[in-house]
Design an enzyme around this catalytic site. Structure first.
Site, mmCIF file in Angstrom:
data_model
loop_
_atom_site.group_PDB
_atom_site.id
_atom_site.type_symbol
_atom_site.label_atom_id
_atom_site.label_comp_id
_atom_site.label_asym_id
_atom_site.label_seq_id
_atom_site.Cartn_x
_atom_site.Cartn_y
_atom_site.Cartn_z
ATOM 1 N N ASP A 96 17.936 29.405 -26.521
ATOM 2 C CA ASP A 96 19.283 29.867 -26.770
ATOM 3 C C ASP A 96 19.421 29.919 -28.292
ATOM 4 O O ASP A 96 18.610 29.331 -29.008
ATOM 5 C CB ASP A 96 20.227 28.838 -26.141
ATOM 6 N N CYS A 116 0.821 -1.210 0.000
ATOM 7 C CA CYS A 116 0.000 0.000 0.000
ATOM 8 C C CYS A 116 0.852 1.256 0.000
ATOM 9 O O CYS A 116 1.945 1.288 0.555
ATOM 10 C CB CYS A 116 -1.020 -0.004 1.126
HETATM 11 P P1 ADP Z 1 24.456 31.537 -27.754
HETATM 12 O O1 ADP Z 1 24.199 32.127 -26.417
HETATM 13 O O2 ADP Z 1 23.684 32.213 -28.837
HETATM 14 O O3 ADP Z 1 24.296 30.062 -27.796
HETATM 15 P P2 ADP Z 1 27.215 31.374 -27.212
HETATM 16 O O4 ADP Z 1 26.992 31.769 -25.839
HETATM 17 O O5 ADP Z 1 27.517 29.975 -27.447
HETATM 18 O O6 ADP Z 1 25.976 31.830 -28.100
HETATM 19 O O7 ADP Z 1 28.362 32.302 -27.705
HETATM 20 C C1 ADP Z 1 28.304 33.672 -27.440
HETATM 21 C C2 ADP Z 1 29.445 34.388 -28.073
HETATM 22 O O8 ADP Z 1 30.621 34.178 -27.292
HETATM 23 C C3 ADP Z 1 29.780 33.868 -29.435
HETATM 24 O O9 ADP Z 1 29.021 34.474 -30.406
HETATM 25 C C4 ADP Z 1 31.262 34.238 -29.539
HETATM 26 O O10 ADP Z 1 31.373 35.559 -29.935
HETATM 27 C C5 ADP Z 1 31.759 34.120 -28.125
HETATM 28 N N1 ADP Z 1 32.448 32.849 -27.868
HETATM 29 C C6 ADP Z 1 32.066 31.871 -27.039
HETATM 30 N N2 ADP Z 1 32.943 30.869 -27.032
HETATM 31 C C7 ADP Z 1 33.907 31.203 -27.917
HETATM 32 C C8 ADP Z 1 35.115 30.583 -28.374
HETATM 33 N N3 ADP Z 1 35.504 29.386 -27.934
HETATM 34 N N4 ADP Z 1 35.858 31.230 -29.280
HETATM 35 C C9 ADP Z 1 35.469 32.425 -29.719
HETATM 36 N N5 ADP Z 1 34.372 33.061 -29.343
HETATM 37 C C10 ADP Z 1 33.591 32.485 -28.444
HETATM 38 MG MG MG Z 2 24.360 27.939 -27.277
#
Ligand code: ADP
Ligand code: MG
Length: 719
Positions: free
Chosen positions: A411, A12
């Site tokens: 996202d 139960c």
């Molecule tokens: P979203 O939030 O749209 O998914 P992300 O957060 O993944 O996008 O990325 C946000 C921004 O951060 C990217 O557009 C880029 O400019 C920068 N960025 C993130 N990670 C990297 C990386 N490894 N090399 C270069 N730029 C990066």
């Molecule tokens: Mg993302």
């Protein structure tokens, strides 16, 4: 640590709740939850709780219970051990024999009892009835007597025993027997139906192959072994039509793979040497060999099974409400029954035995069985249906939360877009060659796991002029800044070192690097690169919106949720073109991880009623802030998957709408059951008190609705 135990012979839900409470009261225990369908007890504790102390608690509540450590390898469709299934069916068989014998004795006593009246000194008929009662009531009386002196004495066994014995006392022998007979018959069918459906739900999500054909070392002859004995690096042969036993990489052979068990996608995908393949999926056409990336425990399907098993430990508010309700409902009805038996006779409104009989009707409908069995089963079925559609739901609570959702946030990169970038343009700064720019970016991005980094590096790796860190004899270390980029330390063998920064404008500005204006900013995601404080230029990359993103937005609106937003870490220009293309309600761009969470709080008004869907490590704060966080399972970062409430295995945003539909259906079925069961109970309480319905009509209706509820609950699995 979380541990799971198989708990058997618990009949139960009230007892289950009591056991949960008692275990929670032990030192070091933070979670104790019993799933009646899976027969699993989940405990989160400091690892010090002994099995024996759990057993002491369970047997003090229900003496027949057994508790064993749950072996993850045991086929979960069966009851764990090998021969226990036989035990189960012999148990069922002896129950049938006992019920039929009691039924026949009862029929005989009822039809021919009169002819035996002069036997045994005029007590012949009575003796026959007692015999029928003994056979029908014995197991129930036994269980009632065992818990008579515990705090849990007010259980269904006690209620049935008391009601039937009281019926005998007022001379209603046939009624007493039929109460017991119907009760046991109902329980029998309920168990059967619940067992059936929980087994079929399990088999839906289960994809465990029985054996693996493994070639090890030099020997050419494959040996058959259990998938759990496969080790990383083993070569496993899989024939057409067979299930792939473990995760790995295709070594030889070409085939199509049916991934429906993992992703719900029924179209097979072709697989070539070098492709990743997953355990639990089916090899369709060719003989293939794969190099195992680990044993069965490490495979995706094993992890999914584990998630589904522990999903049921996260009970929904509706389930919790019903368990709590059950604890008050029974004593309340018993109290009401006492009043019905005592008060009217005192007011001279009839005889005591007449009102006692009516009170007994209340007693037999006072068991909340229909609800406590069918509701967890309904949620369990919903979780099963979702995972069959390629969505892992981490608990029944997710379905309840989705009901109140009024906005969905996506996202951008990797969620609404494919997350596969192509380099559109490299624009070196004055005095820098595009090779230098590319080389610096390649080094820096080699430490990042971001989709952008992976795509850029895959493309640069093809180029003749750009070399890998090992070819240049440099080592790269550094850190990733979620949502901004990477800061890398590159050290050469000759002692030279560089700090290379690759990321968005914010990251470079923070490091005191000025960015040269671009005369030709045609949009696109931009990675700026700097080395030892010197700006080297920018790499513009482009991504594509997923094919099914537009359909996803439309389907979510069809589910009645009009507000669909996007929160991106990318640049305004890119985000706005995606938002326009998909017809979103609104968007925010250039957000840092914690700004995504505050943007959601602002736009949603009530974050508890918002769903966020994302893939990246930078989505972790917002996944935790939203009422329901959904992660992309294929592309998604470990952190996003870990922190989310549900995971979309094939990364299709359309699955968000599918999840809404499954949640709505599950809740509909669950509430149908609650209303039907309560309705029938109230109806018969009413009819009983005014004297229209008798004891046996009441028990028949009550048991019937319980059975229907269980069958109805099983429908959720087919959503
Ligand atoms: P979203 O939030 O749209 O998914 P992300 O957060 O993944 O996008 O990325 C946000 C921004 O951060 C990217 O557009 C880029 O400019 C920068 N960025 C993130 N990670 C990297 C990386 N490894 N090399 C270069 N730029 C990066
Ligand atoms: Mg993302």
């Amino acid at each position: 640590m979380t541990r799971r135990f198989r708990i058997e012979n618990l009949c139960c839900q009230g007892c289950a709740a009591m056991i949960e409470d008692k275990i929670l009261g032990l030192p070091g225990v933070s979670v104790a939850s019993i799933n009646m369908d899976a027969r699993v007890l989940t405990i989160e504790d400091d690892g010090l709780l002994a099995l024996d102390s759990i057993r002491v608690i369970t047997t003090s509540v229900e003496p027949d219970t057994t508790v064993t450590i749950l072996d993850l390898d045991a086929p979960s469709g069966s009851r764990g051990g090998n021969n226990e299934d036989d035990d189960g069916s012999t148990g069922a068989r002896s129950e049938i024999v006992s019920i039929v014998t009691a039924g026949l004795l009862f029929a005989f006593a009822h039809s021919f009892g009169g002819r035996f009246a002069h036997f045994l000194g005029g007590r012949g008929e009575l003796a026959l009835y007692w015999a029928a009662y003994a056979v029908s009531a014995y197991p129930v009386l036994r269980k009632a007597s065992r818990t008579l002196f515990s705090r849990n004495f007010l259980n269904e066994f006690f209620l049935m025993s008391f009601a039937s014995l009281a019926a005998i006392a007022i001379g209603e022998f046939p009624e007493a027997i039929s109460v017991m007979l119907f009760y046991r018959l109902g329980e029998f069918f309920q168990d059967l139906a619940a067992e059936r459906s929980s087994r079929s739900i399990r088999s839906l999500v289960e994809g465990k192959p029985a054996t693996a054909r493994v070639v090890r070392g030099e020997s050419a002859e494959p040996t058959e072994m259990s998938p759990k004995d496969v080790r990383k690096g083993d070569v496993v042969l899989v024939k057409p039509g067979e299930k792939i036993p473990v995760d790995g990489v295709l070594r030889s052979g070409v085939s199509r793979i049916d991934k429906s068990s993992l992703t719900g996608e029924s179209l097979p995908v072709s697989a070539l040497p070098g492709d990743a393949v997953f355990g639990g999926t089916v090899n369709m056409d060719g003989l293939i060999s794969i190099e195992a990336s680990g044993g069965y425990e490490d495979s995706s399907v094993a992890r999914i099974m584990e998630m589904v098993e522990s999903a049921v430990a996260h009970k929904s508010p509706t389930e919790r409400f019903i368990t709590t309700f059950a604890r008050y409902y029974t004593p309340a009805v018993v109290f009401a029954a006492t009043l019905v038996a005592v008060v009217p006779p005192l007011l001279s409104m009839g005889t005591f035995s007449q009102w006692l009989y009516r009170a007994l009707i209340l007693l037999v409908v006072s068991c909340p069985c229909a609800l406590v069995i069918s509701i967890p089963l309904g949620y369990f079925g919903g979780i099963g249906a979702a995972s069959r559609n390629g969505i892992l739901v981490k608990g029944g609570n997710v379905f309840d939360a989705l009901k109140f959702t009024d906005s969905v946030f996506f996202d951008k990169t990797g969620t609404l877009t494919r997350g596969v970038f192509e380099v559109a343009r490299t624009s070196p700064a004055k005095g820098v060659t595009s090779e230098e720019l590319g080389q610096a970016a390649f080094f820096a991005e080699s430490i990042s796991n971001h989709l952008l980094a992976r795509s850029i590096n895959a493309e640069f790796a093809q180029s003749d002029t750009i070399r890998t860190p090992s070819e240049c004899r440099v080592s790269v270390s550094g850190r990733e800044e979620p949502g901004r980029g990477v800061v890398a330390d590159v050290t050469g063998q000759d002692g030279g070192s560089w700090i290379i920064i690759a990321g968005n404008e914010t990251l470079l500005n923070e490091n005191g690097i000025a960015i040269a204006a671009d005369t030709d900013d045609s949009g696109g995601t931009v990675v700026h690169v700097a080395s030892n404080g010197r700006y080297l230029g920018r790499i513009t990359v482009s991504d594509m919106v997923r094919q099914d993103s537009a359909a996803a937005v439309k389907e979510i609106r069809d589910c009645g949720i009009d507000n669909v937003y996007m929160l991106s870490g990318d640049r305004e220009v890119v985000a706005s073109s995606v938002a326009r293309e998909l017809g979103l309600t609104g968007f925010r761009a250039e957000l840092m991880p914690d700004e995504k969470a505050s943007a959601l709080r602002e736009l949603a008004l009530d974050p508890g009623r918002a769903v966020f869907v994302g893939d990246g490590a930078n989505d972790a704060p917002v996944l935790a802030t939203a009422g329901v966080g959904i992660a992309m399972g294929g592309l998604g970062s470990e952190l996003a998957i870990e922190i989310s409430d549900a995971v979309i295995l094939d990364d299709s945003p359309r699955k968000v709408a599918a999840l809404f539909r499954i949640a709505a259906f599950t809740r509909k079925v669950v509430w149908q059951n609650i209303i039907a069961a309560m309705g029938i109970k109230m109806l018969f309480i009413g009819l009983g008190v005014v004297g229209i319905a008798g004891l046996w009509e009441a028990i028949f209706a009550d048991v019937g609705v319980a059975l229907l509820a269980v069958l109805n609950a099983a429908r959720t699995a087919k959503a």
